[in-house]
Design a protein around this motif. Structure first.
Motif, PDB file in Angstrom:
ATOM      1  N   SER A 123     -22.254 -34.429  -2.382  1.00 43.77           N
ATOM      2  CA  SER A 123     -23.024 -33.960  -1.237  1.00 43.77           C
ATOM      3  C   SER A 123     -24.500 -33.815  -1.572  1.00 43.77           C
ATOM      4  O   SER A 123     -25.361 -34.036  -0.719  1.00 43.77           O
ATOM      5  CB  SER A 123     -22.469 -32.631  -0.737  1.00 43.77           C
ATOM      6  N   LEU A 124     -24.823 -33.462  -2.807  1.00 48.11           N
ATOM      7  CA  LEU A 124     -26.212 -33.378  -3.219  1.00 48.11           C
ATOM      8  C   LEU A 124     -26.876 -34.760  -3.135  1.00 48.11           C
ATOM      9  O   LEU A 124     -27.971 -34.904  -2.594  1.00 48.11           O
ATOM     10  CB  LEU A 124     -26.321 -32.823  -4.644  1.00 48.11           C
ATOM     11  N   VAL A 125     -26.187 -35.779  -3.631  1.00 49.66           N
ATOM     12  CA  VAL A 125     -26.707 -37.146  -3.559  1.00 49.66           C
ATOM     13  C   VAL A 125     -26.804 -37.598  -2.101  1.00 49.66           C
ATOM     14  O   VAL A 125     -27.818 -38.165  -1.676  1.00 49.66           O
ATOM     15  CB  VAL A 125     -25.826 -38.113  -4.380  1.00 49.66           C
ATOM     16  N   ALA A 126     -25.765 -37.343  -1.313  1.00 48.94           N
ATOM     17  CA  ALA A 126     -25.760 -37.760   0.089  1.00 48.94           C
ATOM     18  C   ALA A 126     -26.891 -37.079   0.863  1.00 48.94           C
ATOM     19  O   ALA A 126     -27.624 -37.735   1.614  1.00 48.94           O
ATOM     20  CB  ALA A 126     -24.418 -37.446   0.740  1.00 48.94           C
ATOM     21  N   THR A 127     -27.070 -35.778   0.679  1.00 54.34           N
ATOM     22  CA  THR A 127     -28.101 -35.048   1.407  1.00 54.34           C
ATOM     23  C   THR A 127     -29.490 -35.514   0.981  1.00 54.34           C
ATOM     24  O   THR A 127     -30.384 -35.682   1.819  1.00 54.34           O
ATOM     25  CB  THR A 127     -27.942 -33.531   1.206  1.00 54.34           C
ATOM     26  N   GLY A 128     -29.686 -35.758  -0.304  1.00 52.03           N
ATOM     27  CA  GLY A 128     -30.957 -36.312  -0.775  1.00 52.03           C
ATOM     28  C   GLY A 128     -31.237 -37.662  -0.148  1.00 52.03           C
ATOM     29  O   GLY A 128     -32.376 -37.961   0.244  1.00 52.03           O
ATOM     30  N   THR A 129     -30.188 -38.476  -0.027  1.00 54.62           N
ATOM     31  CA  THR A 129     -30.335 -39.797   0.600  1.00 54.62           C
ATOM     32  C   THR A 129     -30.680 -39.657   2.079  1.00 54.62           C
ATOM     33  O   THR A 129     -31.561 -40.361   2.592  1.00 54.62           O
ATOM     34  CB  THR A 129     -29.046 -40.618   0.418  1.00 54.62           C
ATOM     35  N   MET A 131     -32.219 -37.167   3.574  1.00 56.67           N
ATOM     36  CA  MET A 131     -33.574 -36.645   3.716  1.00 56.67           C
ATOM     37  C   MET A 131     -34.624 -37.709   3.378  1.00 56.67           C
ATOM     38  O   MET A 131     -35.617 -37.857   4.095  1.00 56.67           O
ATOM     39  CB  MET A 131     -33.760 -35.406   2.828  1.00 56.67           C
ATOM     40  N   ALA A 132     -34.403 -38.450   2.300  1.00 58.88           N
ATOM     41  CA  ALA A 132     -35.351 -39.493   1.908  1.00 58.88           C
ATOM     42  C   ALA A 132     -35.412 -40.600   2.963  1.00 58.88           C
ATOM     43  O   ALA A 132     -36.500 -41.080   3.319  1.00 58.88           O
ATOM     44  CB  ALA A 132     -34.964 -40.073   0.547  1.00 58.88           C
ATOM     45  N   THR A 133     -34.254 -40.988   3.485  1.00 58.39           N
ATOM     46  CA  THR A 133     -34.213 -42.024   4.513  1.00 58.39           C
ATOM     47  C   THR A 133     -34.892 -41.550   5.793  1.00 58.39           C
ATOM     48  O   THR A 133     -35.627 -42.307   6.431  1.00 58.39           O
ATOM     49  CB  THR A 133     -32.756 -42.444   4.795  1.00 58.39           C
ATOM     50  N   VAL A 138     -39.564 -41.929   9.424  1.00 62.25           N
ATOM     51  CA  VAL A 138     -40.710 -41.342  10.144  1.00 62.25           C
ATOM     52  C   VAL A 138     -42.005 -42.017   9.700  1.00 62.25           C
ATOM     53  O   VAL A 138     -42.849 -42.362  10.527  1.00 62.25           O
ATOM     54  CB  VAL A 138     -40.779 -39.816   9.926  1.00 62.25           C
ATOM     55  N   LEU A 139     -42.154 -42.234   8.394  1.00 62.37           N
ATOM     56  CA  LEU A 139     -43.347 -42.908   7.891  1.00 62.37           C
ATOM     57  C   LEU A 139     -43.510 -44.280   8.521  1.00 62.37           C
ATOM     58  O   LEU A 139     -44.585 -44.637   9.015  1.00 62.37           O
ATOM     59  CB  LEU A 139     -43.276 -43.037   6.363  1.00 62.37           C
TER      60      LEU A 139
END
Length: 145
Positions: A123-129, A131-133, A138-139
């Motif tokens: 879940s840490l990896v998934a949530t980081g992914t 958020m980064a995506t 947005v960028l």
């Protein structure tokens, strides 16, 4: 801070506390993780939930729809704002999110709220992914296109 900022913080805080409390209750009462994609998937073919497992899933889904309508009735504020994108883009985005929940073995609520609180590495990896995506999207959408 302006009064409007304080009010929006208060609403966000109340919402966060309610989501956290619901996640804890569902885990304690049903032994289930409060991930929306998994809950709703249990209502749909090919593997619909059986018997007693179906009732709480239906109640949860009705709450997702009814919650904003109750807030609208109490506050007079619109339950859902007008979309800021075209309908075709909204449909494509929804399909991509659905596809992402399948390949990510869960959605943002399951991984972000429940998985992180259980200290799940996946879940840490998934949530980081997620958020980064989201930040990258947005960028690209706001600054590059």
């Amino acid at each position: 801070m302006t009064p409007e900022m304080i009010q929006s913080w208060s609403i966000a805080l109340i919402g966060g506390v309610l989501i956290g409390a619901a996640a804890v209750w569902l885990m304690a009462a049903q032994g289930r993780i409060m991930g929306v994609s998994g809950i709703l998937a249990g209502l749909l073919p090919p593997k619909p939930a059986a018997g007693g497992d179906r009732g709480w899933r239906i109640t949860f889904a009705l709450g997702l729809i009814g919650g904003p309508l109750i807030v609208q009735a109490v506050t007079g504020a619109p339950a859902i704002g007008a979309p800021v994108v075209s309908l075709p883009l909204l449909v494509v985005a929804g399909l991509l999110v659905g596809f992402g929940t399948v390949i990510g073995s869960g959605c943002t609520s399951g991984h972000g709220v429940c998985g992180l609180s259980r200290l799940s590495p996946r879940s840490l990896v998934a949530t980081g992914t997620f958020m980064a995506t989201g930040a990258l999207t947005v960028l690209v959408m706001r600054h590059l296109i």
